[in-house]
Motif scaffolding. Structure first.
Motif, PDB file in Angstrom:
ATOM      1  N   UNK A 110       0.943  -1.214  -0.159  1.00 41.20           N
ATOM      2  CA  UNK A 110      -0.066  -0.043   0.052  1.00 41.20           C
ATOM      3  C   UNK A 110       0.848   1.163   0.027  1.00 41.20           C
ATOM      4  N   UNK A 111       1.910   1.124   0.810  1.00 35.88           N
ATOM      5  CA  UNK A 111       2.866   2.439   1.013  1.00 35.88           C
ATOM      6  C   UNK A 111       3.441   2.707  -0.610  1.00 35.88           C
ATOM      7  N   UNK A 112       3.961   1.307  -1.216  1.00 38.22           N
ATOM      8  CA  UNK A 112       4.495   1.735  -2.625  1.00 38.22           C
ATOM      9  C   UNK A 112       3.501   2.359  -3.451  1.00 38.22           C
ATOM     10  N   UNK A 113       2.145   1.687  -3.657  1.00 43.28           N
ATOM     11  CA  UNK A 113       1.251   2.022  -4.352  1.00 43.28           C
ATOM     12  C   UNK A 113       1.138   3.509  -4.163  1.00 43.28           C
ATOM     13  N   UNK A 114       0.827   4.018  -3.074  1.00 42.93           N
ATOM     14  CA  UNK A 114       0.705   5.519  -2.716  1.00 42.93           C
ATOM     15  C   UNK A 114       1.734   6.452  -3.200  1.00 42.93           C
ATOM     16  N   UNK A 115       2.924   5.688  -3.458  1.00 47.24           N
ATOM     17  CA  UNK A 115       4.178   6.093  -3.893  1.00 47.24           C
ATOM     18  C   UNK A 115       4.429   6.553  -5.378  1.00 47.24           C
ATOM     19  N   UNK A 116       3.018   5.905  -6.053  1.00 46.03           N
ATOM     20  CA  UNK A 116       3.180   5.753  -7.498  1.00 46.03           C
ATOM     21  C   UNK A 116       3.653   4.470  -8.169  1.00 46.03           C
ATOM     22  N   UNK A 117       3.941   3.549  -7.420  1.00 47.02           N
ATOM     23  CA  UNK A 117       4.669   2.293  -7.599  1.00 47.02           C
ATOM     24  C   UNK A 117       3.467   1.361  -7.849  1.00 47.02           C
ATOM     25  N   UNK A 118       2.918   0.924  -9.113  1.00 45.21           N
ATOM     26  CA  UNK A 118       1.550   0.044  -9.020  1.00 45.21           C
ATOM     27  C   UNK A 118       2.137  -1.274  -9.157  1.00 45.21           C
ATOM     28  N   UNK A 119       1.334  -2.364  -8.644  1.00 47.50           N
ATOM     29  CA  UNK A 119       1.677  -3.823  -8.410  1.00 47.50           C
ATOM     30  C   UNK A 119       2.261  -4.149  -9.507  1.00 47.50           C
ATOM     31  N   UNK A 120       1.724  -4.027 -10.775  1.00 48.33           N
ATOM     32  CA  UNK A 120       2.208  -4.650 -12.166  1.00 48.33           C
ATOM     33  C   UNK A 120       3.862  -4.031 -12.267  1.00 48.33           C
ATOM     34  N   UNK A 121       4.174  -2.867 -11.954  1.00 47.34           N
ATOM     35  CA  UNK A 121       5.577  -2.324 -12.074  1.00 47.34           C
ATOM     36  C   UNK A 121       6.116  -3.290 -11.021  1.00 47.34           C
ATOM     37  N   UNK A 122       5.778  -3.424  -9.870  1.00 46.25           N
ATOM     38  CA  UNK A 122       6.915  -4.027  -8.893  1.00 46.25           C
ATOM     39  C   UNK A 122       6.972  -5.628  -9.207  1.00 46.25           C
ATOM     40  N   UNK A 123       5.955  -6.145  -9.810  1.00 51.76           N
ATOM     41  CA  UNK A 123       5.765  -7.547 -10.095  1.00 51.76           C
ATOM     42  C   UNK A 123       6.929  -7.911 -11.426  1.00 51.76           C
ATOM     43  N   UNK A 124       6.994  -6.832 -12.298  1.00 51.58           N
ATOM     44  CA  UNK A 124       7.833  -7.016 -13.577  1.00 51.58           C
ATOM     45  C   UNK A 124       9.080  -6.739 -12.883  1.00 51.58           C
ATOM     46  N   UNK A 125       9.484  -5.809 -11.853  1.00 54.99           N
ATOM     47  CA  UNK A 125      10.883  -5.582 -11.452  1.00 54.99           C
ATOM     48  C   UNK A 125      11.383  -7.077 -10.594  1.00 54.99           C
ATOM     49  N   UNK A 126      10.565  -7.558  -9.683  1.00 60.85           N
ATOM     50  CA  UNK A 126      11.182  -8.638  -9.058  1.00 60.85           C
ATOM     51  C   UNK A 126      11.203  -9.787  -9.983  1.00 60.85           C
ATOM     52  N   UNK A 127      10.548 -10.078 -11.206  1.00 64.76           N
ATOM     53  CA  UNK A 127      10.630 -11.079 -12.171  1.00 64.76           C
ATOM     54  C   UNK A 127      12.031 -11.085 -12.695  1.00 64.76           C
TER      55      UNK A 127
END
Length: 363
Positions: free
Chosen positions: A275-292
């Motif tokens: 939630x903290x990341x999403x509120x900072x402009x990092x959506x879940x899809x972007x984070x998912x792509x990053x950790x992949x």
């Protein structure tokens, strides 16, 4: 004389009581550690610690910058071995196993420049080497520890080194960034490896893979008989990624981290962080792509299935047992041994080291 005799008896009683008390406390500690619920709690505590470090030093960077990084990302370019001159070797006294081998052991450090010096100016890629002879024509095991490896951990992991050295292997131990000789300061050990800045975390882990590929290039140039590898937890993650470019004779994986997306985005303990990341402009899809891009499950790996051992923790809260077993099945790895331990407590199982020795004997 009587007074002196009485004092000696009193001291003996105190010593006897102290010994009994210590024994009881030790037994109680073992009972607690071997308890399933306690072991699971220890794992959750480790994950909570990661969460707290990220929250307490929250500086996520820029989402657009991360997106651009991912859009242009190429794994080969981001982990390609660097061109190095002569690797520097020095004699080493810490983590010594001389007593185990009657002082007939060469113990050295090997260093070369690190591209992470922008985070820690004094940093260099660092390896500990154990060998009885020259690397030429030898059997080598590249050994990768997990997050938080320390001098205390040596008391456990040295048993792996002993099993390897007894069987004629030279052992080359990778020291991850921010650990031991690579700490930014004495108080930290591993702090900074996983930070709130996802792009920075990716860069650090990719540079770790680059350092491994660089050392593997050097080791191959020494014309050894074979190069194999051992990786634990986070170290297994780097090792698997490096295995895309290097064919190991045999491979040992202990509680391997194979899916960073699962750990960082799907672990219940870390859910509030999203939630903290999403509120900072990092959506879940972007984070998912990053950790992949740093997760071995998303790559086609070159694993010697018939010569690979996986040691699994039944109560692992970072990478669940079923995830690792499915990974083993995908690559045809039949040698998967499970222990009634959690991710954080698996090293206290002495059967772990015996099974590893048996695996080496079977090769």
């Amino acid at each position: 004389m009587k007074s002196g005799t009485g004092e000696k008896k009193r001291i003996k009683r105190i010593k006897r009581f102290s010994y009994l008390l210590f024994s009881l406390l030790f037994v109680l500690l073992l009972m607690l550690v071997f308890n399933k619920s306690i072991q699971i709690l220890i794992d959750h505590s480790s994950i909570e610690s990661i969460n707290n470090k990220i929250v307490n030093d929250y500086n996520p960077g820029n989402a657009d910058s991360l997106k651009q990084f991912l859009d242009t990302f190429k794994f080969e370019e981001s982990t390609a071995p660097i061109s190095i001159g002569e690797i520097k070797f020095k004699k080493r006294q810490n983590w010594s196993l001389q007593k185990e081998f009657d002082n007939k052991l060469f113990e050295e450090t090997a260093t070369f420049p690190s591209r992470l010096s922008y985070l820690n100016p004094s940093d260099s890629a660092f390896f500990y080497i154990y060998r009885k002879e020259e690397l030429k024509d030898s059997k080598i095991i590249l050994w990768l520890p997990g997050l938080g490896v320390s001098d205390m951990a040596f008391g456990f992991i040295k048993h792996f080194f002993i099993e390897e050295l007894k069987r004629g292997y030279a052992v080359v131990v990778y020291i991850p960034p921010f650990h031991l000789n690579r700490k930014a300061n004495e108080k930290e050990n591993g702090d900074g490896f996983i930070s709130s800045n996802v792009q920075n975390t990716l860069n650090i882990q990719l540079e770790a893979v680059r350092e491994l590929r660089t050392m593997l290039t050097y080791l191959q140039q020494q014309n050894p008989k074979e190069i194999s590898a051992w990786g634990g937890s986070m170290g297994a993650s780097f090792l698997l990624l490096a295995s895309q470019y290097h064919k190991f004779t045999h491979l040992s994986l202990m509680i391997p981290v194979i899916d960073w997306e699962q750990i960082m985005l799907k672990n219940k303990t870390l859910q509030p962080l999203l939630t903290t990341y999403v509120n900072s402009g990092f959506d879940i899809k972007l984070l998912s792509k990053a950790f992949k891009i740093i997760s071995p499950v998303n790559y086609k790996l070159k694993i010697p299935s018939g010569k690979t051992l996986i040691q699994v923790a039944e109560y692992d809260q970072l990478t669940p047992k079923h995830t690792i077993i499915n990974f083993a099945k995908e690559y045809g790895i039949k040698e998967a041994i499970s222990y009634q331990r959690s991710h954080a407590t698996i090293l206290i199982s002495m059967q772990l080291y015996q099974d590893y020795g048996n695996f080496l004997d079977s090769l």
